[in-house]
Design a protein around this motif. Structure first.
Motif, PDB file in Angstrom:
ATOM      1  N   UNK A 142       0.832  -1.207   0.000  1.00 56.02           N
ATOM      2  CA  UNK A 142       0.000   0.000   0.000  1.00 56.02           C
ATOM      3  C   UNK A 142       0.864   1.253   0.000  1.00 56.02           C
ATOM      4  N   UNK A 143       1.865   1.283   0.882  1.00 53.37           N
ATOM      5  CA  UNK A 143       2.743   2.464   0.954  1.00 53.37           C
ATOM      6  C   UNK A 143       3.464   2.699  -0.365  1.00 53.37           C
ATOM      7  N   UNK A 144       3.807   1.619  -1.070  1.00 55.44           N
ATOM      8  CA  UNK A 144       4.533   1.740  -2.336  1.00 55.44           C
ATOM      9  C   UNK A 144       3.616   2.026  -3.518  1.00 55.44           C
ATOM     10  N   UNK A 145       2.298   2.029  -3.294  1.00 56.54           N
ATOM     11  CA  UNK A 145       1.361   2.292  -4.379  1.00 56.54           C
ATOM     12  C   UNK A 145       1.308   1.187  -5.416  1.00 56.54           C
ATOM     13  N   UNK A 170      -1.479   4.849   8.390  1.00 59.09           N
ATOM     14  CA  UNK A 170      -1.445   4.398   7.000  1.00 59.09           C
ATOM     15  C   UNK A 170      -1.384   5.591   6.048  1.00 59.09           C
ATOM     16  N   UNK A 171      -0.779   5.370   4.885  1.00 60.76           N
ATOM     17  CA  UNK A 171      -0.730   6.404   3.866  1.00 60.76           C
ATOM     18  C   UNK A 171      -2.145   6.731   3.412  1.00 60.76           C
ATOM     19  N   UNK A 196      -7.812   1.833  -6.132  1.00 58.20           N
ATOM     20  CA  UNK A 196      -7.150   3.051  -5.639  1.00 58.20           C
ATOM     21  C   UNK A 196      -7.181   4.152  -6.699  1.00 58.20           C
ATOM     22  N   UNK A 197      -7.577   5.345  -6.272  1.00 57.02           N
ATOM     23  CA  UNK A 197      -7.656   6.487  -7.180  1.00 57.02           C
ATOM     24  C   UNK A 197      -6.578   7.528  -6.908  1.00 57.02           C
ATOM     25  N   UNK A 198      -6.036   7.512  -5.709  1.00 56.61           N
ATOM     26  CA  UNK A 198      -5.003   8.478  -5.367  1.00 56.61           C
ATOM     27  C   UNK A 198      -4.345   8.083  -4.071  1.00 56.61           C
ATOM     28  N   UNK A 199      -3.036   8.226  -4.015  1.00 56.03           N
ATOM     29  CA  UNK A 199      -2.274   7.832  -2.834  1.00 56.03           C
ATOM     30  C   UNK A 199      -1.537   9.053  -2.296  1.00 56.03           C
ATOM     31  N   UNK A 200      -1.545   9.202  -0.994  1.00 55.82           N
ATOM     32  CA  UNK A 200      -0.800  10.284  -0.370  1.00 55.82           C
ATOM     33  C   UNK A 200      -1.639  11.472   0.030  1.00 55.82           C
TER      34      UNK A 200
END
Length: 219
Positions: A142-145, A170-171, A196-200
């Protein structure tokens, strides 16, 4: 291949030890087996639909040991899950597991950089590289996308403690629900498919009053 995370969670997001009191007692966890009273032919059908999409599996060491200690004993040829797990390529992320210990064939131990190793696997032909369980590995992916799709069965129980799919810290991420694959099953279990649509970061908004009417403002 797409990388999918397929897991069971409680209402409070716990994914630890769903299938047996002794499945995972790490951290003093003593509430295992919480899924079993809510399992049904409907939940089994959803899980089988997950496995029909698999062309390979990716595990952390603990889940590899747990699943590898159970599913090779299931020899019924009509058991879709056992047949799939026991015959398709398996990859286990570990810096300490030896090739001799990784005897749930066919299995390859991944000892290099996680992002590099998983990126290489995702470039292989096939439908899905699937993760089942493997809590610590899921956090790293998850953290690495690196996760392309999450499939969850959320059960109507609050466990109250244990390893959560998305623990504190969690990110942040935003997801889109795949409506045709997301539904409430008989008995109250919720089946969710999320992209997932966007991380961070996450979008935000506010409720406000405009000319006497309640309204929403985004951004």
């Amino acid at each position: 291949m797409l990388l999918s995370v397929n897991t069971f969670v409680s209402l409070d997001g716990v994914m630890q030890g769903p299938g047996n009191p002794d499945e995972d007692r790490s951290g003093g966890f003593d509430r295992g087996g919480w899924l079993v009273p809510h399992a049904s032919t409907h939940t089994n059908a959803v899980v089988e639909s997950w496995f029909r999409e698999a062309d390979a599996f990716l595990f952390g060491r603990t889940s590899f040991g747990l699943l590898g200690g159970y599913w090779p004993k299931v020899t019924e040829p009509d058991d879709l899950i056992a047949t799939t797990l026991n015959t398709l390529p398996k990859y286990v992320v570990s810096s300490t597991l030896t090739d001799a210990e990784a005897d749930w064939n066919p299995t390859t131990v991944l000892r290099g950089d996680l992002a590099d190793e998983v990126g290489r696997l995702k470039e292989l032909p096939g439908r899905e590289l699937q993760v089942h369980g493997s809590w610590k590995l899921v956090q790293a992916l998850h953290r690495a996308g690196l996760v392309d799709v999450y499939r969850l069965l959320q059960f109507p129980v609050v466990v109250g403690t244990g390893k959560r799919l998305f623990p504190d810290g969690s990110t942040p991420a935003t997801f889109a629900t795949v409506d045709e694959n997301s539904r409430v099953l008989p008995g109250g279990v919720v089946s969710l498919t999320l992209h997932p649509m966007g991380l961070g970061g996450i979008s935000a908004g506010a409720y406000t009053v405009d000319a006497g009417r309640s309204a929403t403002v985004l951004g």
